[in-house]
Design an enzyme around this catalytic site. Structure first.
Site, PDB file in Angstrom:
ATOM      1  N   PRO A  15      -4.982  -0.154   2.071  1.00 13.00           N
ATOM      2  CG  PRO A  15      -5.360  -2.426   1.698  1.00 13.00           C
ATOM      3  CD  PRO A  15      -4.708  -1.220   1.099  1.00 13.00           C
ATOM      4  CB  CYS A  98      -2.736  -8.812   6.647  1.00  9.34           C
ATOM      5  SG  CYS A  98      -2.934  -8.335   8.389  1.00  9.34           S
ATOM      6  CE  LYS A 137      -1.081  -3.509   0.327  1.00  4.92           C
ATOM      7  NZ  LYS A 137      -0.255  -4.110   1.383  1.00  4.92           N
ATOM      8  N   GLY A 210       5.148  -0.086   0.205  1.00  2.00           N
ATOM      9  CA  GLY A 210       6.141  -0.273   1.259  1.00  2.00           C
ATOM     10  C   GLY A 210       7.202   0.799   1.266  1.00  2.00           C
ATOM     11  N   GLY A 211       7.204   1.632   2.303  1.00  2.00           N
ATOM     12  CA  GLY A 211       8.286   2.576   2.510  1.00  2.00           C
ATOM     13  C   GLY A 211       8.242   3.849   1.696  1.00  2.00           C
ATOM     14  N   GLY A 232       0.872   3.994   2.227  1.00  2.00           N
ATOM     15  CA  GLY A 232       0.079   3.685   3.409  1.00  2.00           C
ATOM     16  C   GLY A 232       0.185   4.736   4.488  1.00  2.00           C
ATOM     17  NE  ARG A 233       3.845   2.317   8.154  1.00  2.00           N
ATOM     18  CZ  ARG A 233       5.056   1.873   8.496  1.00  2.00           C
ATOM     19  NH1 ARG A 233       5.490   2.044   9.731  1.00  2.00           N
ATOM     20  NH2 ARG A 233       5.839   1.285   7.605  1.00  2.00           N
TER      21      ARG A 233
END
Length: 331
Positions: A15, A98, A137, A210-211, A232-233
């Site tokens: 998300p 977050c 999360k 993450g990463g 994610g990104r």
């Protein structure tokens, strides 16, 4: 655990605020039939007190899709979870990761890592309210917490409350002194701790976040014993690299997807959106990375960025941009 979301959690797209809206998720679903997709975080107060039910809108094609909620009041979260379940979401996820100031001021997000008992109460109340999976999360810790000490306590309490699936962002969050962007990069990753948690909590479905920037990395974590990986990104900026082969490589189903074909499949969706009063760039902003690393990628991005913002822009802009890529891809 319900089967659909649990199976799909082997690979999920994180998300991401302002990014994973329903247009983005529709695109991602064309690239992968199997991966679990998440909404942007929706706050429980917005749904329950603000009546912002439009935030729950999605396309049926997005399944399996999870609703991420932000909040810290157990009863309000339970009501929001019920609204999400009634809307048909396959999972309800509680945001405990977050680090933004706006989230902290609402006493939810990563700051909840400091109060595992409250998180457990929220989870238990949400589980009582809905039949779909309630998941969490989280981070490995925040501020001065020692992750190897706090994380097992956190997991023990949410497991006892009824959470059977958790996604762990393998970085601490510094709530003061680092921006949300810096919190995604500066605190060091501790993958070993997340893997240790799987060893210590073998009955928990644990995904790592993450990463991770490639399917090769994701597969390595899965091969090492984790139940899932959340990206994610990289999934947003390089959606073809991450998602077009996800079904074949991670789920051993289906076939790899061609980004050129995906663009053409988006045309009817774009036409419906524009017919309903929408604008082209609301969709195409999520498509800029479709050809990342491929011939014509820069021309594709420029043509979309410049053409999609004009009044009256329609799918022809997208197809004209595709003309700059397709000949190069076919050489």
């Amino acid at each position: 655990m319900t089967g659909k979301a649990n199976k799909a959690a082997r690979l999920s797209v994180a998300p991401m605020m302002d990014w994973t809206d329903h247009h983005c998720r529709y695109l991602h679903r064309l690239l992968s039939s199997e991966a679990l997709l998440y909404t942007e975080m929706v706050t429980a107060p917005a749904l329950v007190r603000g009546g912002a039910l439009h935030l729950l809108e999605y396309n049926d094609a997005e399944h399996p899709v999870a609703l991420q909620l932000g909040g810290s009041d157990p009863e309000e979260l339970a009501q929001a979870a019920q609204l999400g379940a009634d809307a048909g979401y396959d999972e309800i996820n509680l945001n405990c990761g977050c680090p933004s100031d706006r989230v902290q001021s609402g006493t939810f997000g990563a700051v909840l890592m400091k109060d595992p008992a409250r998180v457990a109460e929220c989870v238990a109340t949400m589980c009582e309210a809905v039949d779909v999976d309630v998941t969490v999360k989280c981070r490995i810790g925040v501020d001065e917490q020692e992750p190897k000490d706090i994380l097992p306590v956190f997991l023990e309490q949410i497991r006892a409350a009824g959470c059977q699936r958790v996604t762990i962002h393998a970085r601490k969050a510094w709530l003061k002194g680092l921006s949300p962007k810096e919190n995604r990069d500066i605190p060091p990753l501790d993958y070993d701790l997340v893997h240790q948690m799987k060893t210590d909590f073998p009955d928990l479905h644990i995904s790592l976040n993450g990463g991770v920037t490639s399917l090769d990395e994701a597969q390595a974590h899965l091969d090492a014993g984790l139940d899932g990986v959340m990206i994610g990104r990289a999934a947003y900026h390089q959606p073809t690299d991450i998602l077009s082969e996800a079904d074949t490589r991670i789920f051993q189903t289906g076939t790899a997807r061609d980004p050129i074909a995906i663009v053409r499949q988006m045309v009817p969706y774009v036409e419906r959106h524009i017919a309903n009063g929408g604008r082209l760039h609301q969709i195409t902003r999520h498509m800029l990375g479709l050809f990342a690393g491929r011939p014509g990628a820069r021309a594709w991005r420029r043509a979309l960025s410049e053409g999609a913002v004009h009044d009256g822009a329609g799918p022809e802009v997208m197809l004209q941009a595709l003309d700059r890529v397709a000949p190069l891809a076919e050489v």
